[in-house]
Design an enzyme around this catalytic site. Structure first.
Site, PDB file in Angstrom:
ATOM      1  N   GLY A  49      34.252  29.566  16.532  1.00  0.00           N
ATOM      2  CA  GLY A  49      33.411  30.974  16.676  1.00  0.00           C
ATOM      3  C   GLY A  49      32.089  31.091  16.061  1.00  0.00           C
ATOM      4  CD  GLU A 104      36.103  33.720  10.198  1.00  0.00           C
ATOM      5  OE1 GLU A 104      35.647  32.685  10.865  1.00  0.00           O
ATOM      6  OE2 GLU A 104      37.268  33.854  10.145  1.00  0.00           O
ATOM      7  CG  ASP A 108      41.427  41.058  14.086  1.00  0.00           C
ATOM      8  OD1 ASP A 108      41.964  42.152  13.330  1.00  0.00           O
ATOM      9  OD2 ASP A 108      41.680  40.549  14.784  1.00  0.00           O
ATOM     10  CE  LYS A 136      38.045  42.265  16.608  1.00  0.00           C
ATOM     11  NZ  LYS A 136      39.140  41.704  17.361  1.00  0.00           N
ATOM     12  CG  PHE A 157      39.781  40.073  22.069  1.00  0.00           C
ATOM     13  CD1 PHE A 157      40.349  39.737  21.074  1.00  0.00           C
ATOM     14  CD2 PHE A 157      39.024  39.296  22.888  1.00  0.00           C
ATOM     15  CE1 PHE A 157      40.311  38.319  20.813  1.00  0.00           C
ATOM     16  CE2 PHE A 157      38.886  37.958  22.858  1.00  0.00           C
ATOM     17  CZ  PHE A 157      39.587  37.334  21.724  1.00  0.00           C
ATOM     18  CB  VAL A 158      34.118  41.285  20.404  1.00  0.00           C
ATOM     19  CG1 VAL A 158      34.008  43.196  20.015  1.00  0.00           C
ATOM     20  CG2 VAL A 158      34.468  40.945  18.944  1.00  0.00           C
ATOM     21  CG  ASP A 164      37.394  31.913  22.619  1.00  0.00           C
ATOM     22  OD1 ASP A 164      37.346  32.084  21.369  1.00  0.00           O
ATOM     23  OD2 ASP A 164      38.101  31.285  23.244  1.00  0.00           O
ATOM     24  NE  ARG A 170      34.179  28.925  22.067  1.00  0.00           N
ATOM     25  CZ  ARG A 170      35.011  29.101  21.320  1.00  0.00           C
ATOM     26  NH1 ARG A 170      34.628  30.042  20.542  1.00  0.00           N
ATOM     27  NH2 ARG A 170      36.302  28.715  21.260  1.00  0.00           N
TER      28      ARG A 170
HETATM   29  P1  XMP Z   1      41.575  37.006  11.182  1.00  0.00           P
HETATM   30  O1  XMP Z   1      42.770  37.751  11.697  1.00  0.00           O
HETATM   31  O2  XMP Z   1      42.323  35.358  10.567  1.00  0.00           O
HETATM   32  O3  XMP Z   1      40.750  36.325  12.342  1.00  0.00           O
HETATM   33  O4  XMP Z   1      40.775  37.400  10.306  1.00  0.00           O
HETATM   34  C1  XMP Z   1      39.763  35.726  12.403  1.00  0.00           C
HETATM   35  C2  XMP Z   1      39.665  34.862  13.756  1.00  0.00           C
HETATM   36  O5  XMP Z   1      40.172  35.274  14.771  1.00  0.00           O
HETATM   37  C3  XMP Z   1      39.702  34.996  15.799  1.00  0.00           C
HETATM   38  N1  XMP Z   1      39.452  36.418  16.260  1.00  0.00           N
HETATM   39  C4  XMP Z   1      38.415  36.737  17.447  1.00  0.00           C
HETATM   40  N2  XMP Z   1      38.046  36.071  18.335  1.00  0.00           N
HETATM   41  N3  XMP Z   1      37.275  37.953  19.591  1.00  0.00           N
HETATM   42  C5  XMP Z   1      37.335  36.473  19.536  1.00  0.00           C
HETATM   43  O6  XMP Z   1      36.703  35.754  20.454  1.00  0.00           O
HETATM   44  C6  XMP Z   1      37.808  38.846  18.670  1.00  0.00           C
HETATM   45  O7  XMP Z   1      37.829  40.006  18.903  1.00  0.00           O
HETATM   46  C7  XMP Z   1      38.488  38.257  17.615  1.00  0.00           C
HETATM   47  N4  XMP Z   1      38.986  38.664  16.499  1.00  0.00           N
HETATM   48  C8  XMP Z   1      39.623  37.687  15.810  1.00  0.00           C
HETATM   49  C9  XMP Z   1      38.181  34.593  15.686  1.00  0.00           C
HETATM   50  O8  XMP Z   1      38.267  32.971  15.670  1.00  0.00           O
HETATM   51  C10 XMP Z   1      38.197  34.796  13.896  1.00  0.00           C
HETATM   52  O9  XMP Z   1      37.658  33.386  13.571  1.00  0.00           O
HETATM   53 MG    MG Z   2      38.786  32.282  19.429  1.00  0.00          MG
END
Ligand code: XMP
Ligand code: MG
Length: 179
Positions: A49, A104, A108, A136, A157-158, A164, A170
């Site tokens: 990402g 990063e 989330d 988020k 969800f974005v 993606d 992407r």
């Molecule tokens: P965490 O929960 O580990 O999440 O902080 C980090 C990774 O989760 C993916 N992620 C998303 N990917 N849209 C996406 O395309 C979203 O809204 C989203 N939220 C989390 C992402 O890979 C990130 O590095």
């Molecule tokens: Mg992903």
């Protein structure tokens, strides 16, 4: 043409414009330039990402940097993580004694960063910080320190700007909501 059965990108609502993304990256680069003056940090992008964010960020930086990547995967469905992070591609650069910045795309649950911090700390960097483009708003403060933050976004969800859904979207130049 491959049909994915997904909504055409034009139907997705734009959450953050290209211009707002550009301004956020410029602010982050200025802060990193200031903090790392005279140094040569190693930026560790979290694949996949972060590839577009990292590419934009390095082109705005004046300090010399090195770039490397780790790739992590979390088990789960396309829009929900399972709470388990696993390292798919480890870091190749020797970061002992170096100033490291994790780059990063979006934080989330913060599970990914919480996994990567001890992983990188074990490699004995001189310093270790976190740079994230999006955080988020989940209602609780992030359980990790985010040293450089582009912006907070609602808990939706974005996609776009490197992010993606099932490997689609992407390439969108802005951030959109997948409803
Ligand atoms: P965490 O929960 O580990 O999440 O902080 C980090 C990774 O989760 C993916 N992620 C998303 N990917 N849209 C996406 O395309 C979203 O809204 C989203 N939220 C989390 C992402 O890979 C990130 O590095
Ligand atoms: Mg992903």
């Amino acid at each position: 043409m491959v049909s994915t059965g997904q909504a055409p990108a034009a139907q997705l609502r734009v959450l953050v414009s290209e211009e707002a993304l550009r301004q956020a990256v410029a602010r982050l680069a200025a802060a990193i330039d200031r903090d790392y003056a005279g140094k040569q940090p190693v930026l560790v992008g979290v694949l996949k990402g972060s590839f577009i964010f990292l590419a934009d960020l390095v082109r705005r930086l004046s300090v010399p940097v090195e770039v490397d990547f780790v790739r992590v995967a979390s088990y789960g469905t396309a829009t929900r993580t399972s709470g388990q992070v696993r390292l798919v591609s480890p870091l190749k650069t020797d970061v002992r004694g170096r100033d490291v910045v994790i780059v990063e795309d979006v934080i989330d649950s913060a599970l990914t960063v919480r996994y990567l911090l001890p992983y990188l700390r074990r490699r004995r960097p001189a310093s270790l910080r976190v740079c994230a483009m999006f955080l988020k708003e989940t209602g609780t403060p992030p359980p990790v320190p985010v040293d450089y933050l582009g912006m907070t976004i609602p808990n939706v969800f974005v996609v776009g700007y490197g992010l993606d859904y099932a490997e689609q979207y992407r390439q969108l130049p802005d951030l959109r909501v997948l409803e």
